[in-house]
Design a protein around this motif. Sequence first.
Motif, mmCIF file in Angstrom:
data_model
loop_
_atom_site.group_PDB
_atom_site.id
_atom_site.type_symbol
_atom_site.label_atom_id
_atom_site.label_comp_id
_atom_site.label_asym_id
_atom_site.label_seq_id
_atom_site.Cartn_x
_atom_site.Cartn_y
_atom_site.Cartn_z
ATOM 1 N N GLU A 345 -17.125 15.490 -37.413
ATOM 2 C CA GLU A 345 -18.094 14.437 -37.780
ATOM 3 C C GLU A 345 -18.215 13.340 -36.775
ATOM 4 N N ALA A 346 -16.848 12.946 -36.473
ATOM 5 C CA ALA A 346 -16.721 11.981 -35.588
ATOM 6 C C ALA A 346 -17.275 12.180 -33.936
ATOM 7 N N PHE A 347 -17.225 13.521 -33.880
ATOM 8 C CA PHE A 347 -17.614 13.747 -32.336
ATOM 9 C C PHE A 347 -19.235 13.848 -32.216
ATOM 10 N N MET A 350 -20.414 10.249 -32.562
ATOM 11 C CA MET A 350 -20.429 9.737 -31.268
ATOM 12 C C MET A 350 -21.563 9.827 -30.529
#
Lengths: 356, 317
Positions: A345-347, A350
Amino acid sequence: MKTRKSAAHSRSTAKQCRFSGSAVRQPKASVGIPRSLLYYHYFPLWKSFFEELGLEVVLSSPTNKKILENGVKKAVDDICLPVKLCFGHVMELADKVDYLFVPRLVSVEEDAFTCPKLIGLPDMLRASLDKIPPLLDTCFDLKAGISPYRSFRELGRKLNRSSRTIRRAFEKAEQRQDEFRKAMQKGLTPSEAMEALKTKNETRLTSAASERKTKNEELRIALIGRPYNLYDGYLNMNLMEKLRQLGSSVITAEMLPSSIMEKEASRWRTEIFWTFGRRMVGAAFHFFNGGEVDGVISCIAFECGPDSLLGVLIEDEAERHKDIPYMSLILDEHSDETGVVTRVEAFLDMIRRKKR
Amino acid sequence: MKGYLGIDVGSVTTKMVVINEENEVIADNYLRTGGNPVKVVQDGLKDIEGRLDQAMPMEAVGTTGSGRYLAATLVGADIIKNEITAHAVAASYFIPQVQTVFEIGGQDSKIIIIRDQVVVDFAMNTVCAAGTGSFLDHQAARLNLPIEEFGEYALRAHNPARIAGRCTVFAETDMVHKQQTGHNREDIIAGLCQALVRNYLNNVAKGKELLPPFVFQGGVAANRGIKAAFESELEQEVTVPPHYVLMGAIGVAILAREETALRGEKTRFKSFEVAEADYRTSSFQCSDCPNSCEVVQLSLNDEPLSRWGSRCRKWEV
């Protein structure tokens, strides 16, 4: 346990069957193939070869908790998770089949090896598991000048098949494998490609793949890793599915022509002498250099020796292409998805926030 | 005045914060998750409501942390965000020039690389939780020290002992050995702080471009010994923001405010009465296939509200 087992186990009885000309049709002998390791790369070849020889092919279930637990229990402690899983798959098949096919894949390219653990796999299995059917552990060693045909001929002879039958089975199998590879290059994963070959409905599946691509056109993520790390959803917490759900299409080395990987990997200053390592590095180089992706994720098993070195090559290349985000995921025995979900999710967050 | 609620349910602690339109912190709390995320969210809500001077309408709610999905079901959240994004948003709000964020929490540690207020790279600890808050907790308990004083002890050291930081099991062995050969506690603790920072920089931060300003946040940022070890290793100043422990919660509150504004919808927040509701969790092992998934169920007044944990998703409500 099947009753026919004893017949197939004994070479002389097997011979008798073949020459007796008896009117009673013998049940087919069965060969088990673990759904692990190079299954994702070679299954259509192997399956088709055995079926052409008249054997029944039994595949283990998709990796599940029991397979994982069994594998972890029986395999040596400090081996990588994919090999541990292979133990679990073998154990599932053990009392269901007459033979187990676990080839000794030393070298599948003239100038490269597979991996030390794949080379020693039949020995490890024999040493750690008591009750397993006879292993068909034919050696494939192209680097030593043994052609694949020669290895398959040896395998066929072990099963008392004639040279002619073996030759024909080998040709059929190679053809099948070729179809499989071509299907993957249309954007299908190994299981999708196998499904396409089985149902002969490739058009429908590839159009589904391209539809998915347009639908998810927003982001395109490249996954780098050994096939058994990328395509075993149990091992990687359904990484590929997750990426697709989160609105990204996924591209892997299997979806590229091999020539691209060869060419790209040859840019490295020395020769990479591991087949799958070379593919990984080649694919990474390709994706970082105009591969038209929004991000690259590599998937490495915690205790993989070769990948601990190759990961560094990929990281170095990522360093040189800071415009394309890169993340590496280390896979181990975790059973909870949280860690993978958070990172993925964070990737994607970003990448999206960067694009804004 | 309108309020925006951010909830960060971490493995060890749960943080809640209410901010206003100016992103100022109006109320906050910090509780131990204690292995019971449902109860801690309820307790936290009750507590934070009590801290608000007047009845303040919540315009948006966001959840983050490893318990973010559970918390979102409980309270009704407008946005569910991973910790990395939430922490980065808060860090670049408070320190707009920030380029590197070190975040060390209870079970995981992260590094976030930011350029021009956008995350360009990040990493989290891989398979091992070496050097995170729970390990420090454990060592403090072993040395019979309150964790709050741990950092002060480190700062008083004169000759920090050399401790192996690669793995916390080795670190502990090393610490016991040093202790038995007569090193004082201050030197051992300082040595441990240095070892953890060394391990963090070699592992989590490996290959990352470390540029100032550096911001250090998360629960472990309370430990001045670790901050000092970062500064001496990097030879740079490291800033610990005032709300270091709340950064995830603040970040997700800001994101929730942005999200509802963008959607132009009313908040999905159920109300503070959630704190009084009869939520229960239970779990069972599904035996329909060999995966034997452990399925967790959240129910409200004995009605199943949500289930998760099944790989095939068949149990989801």
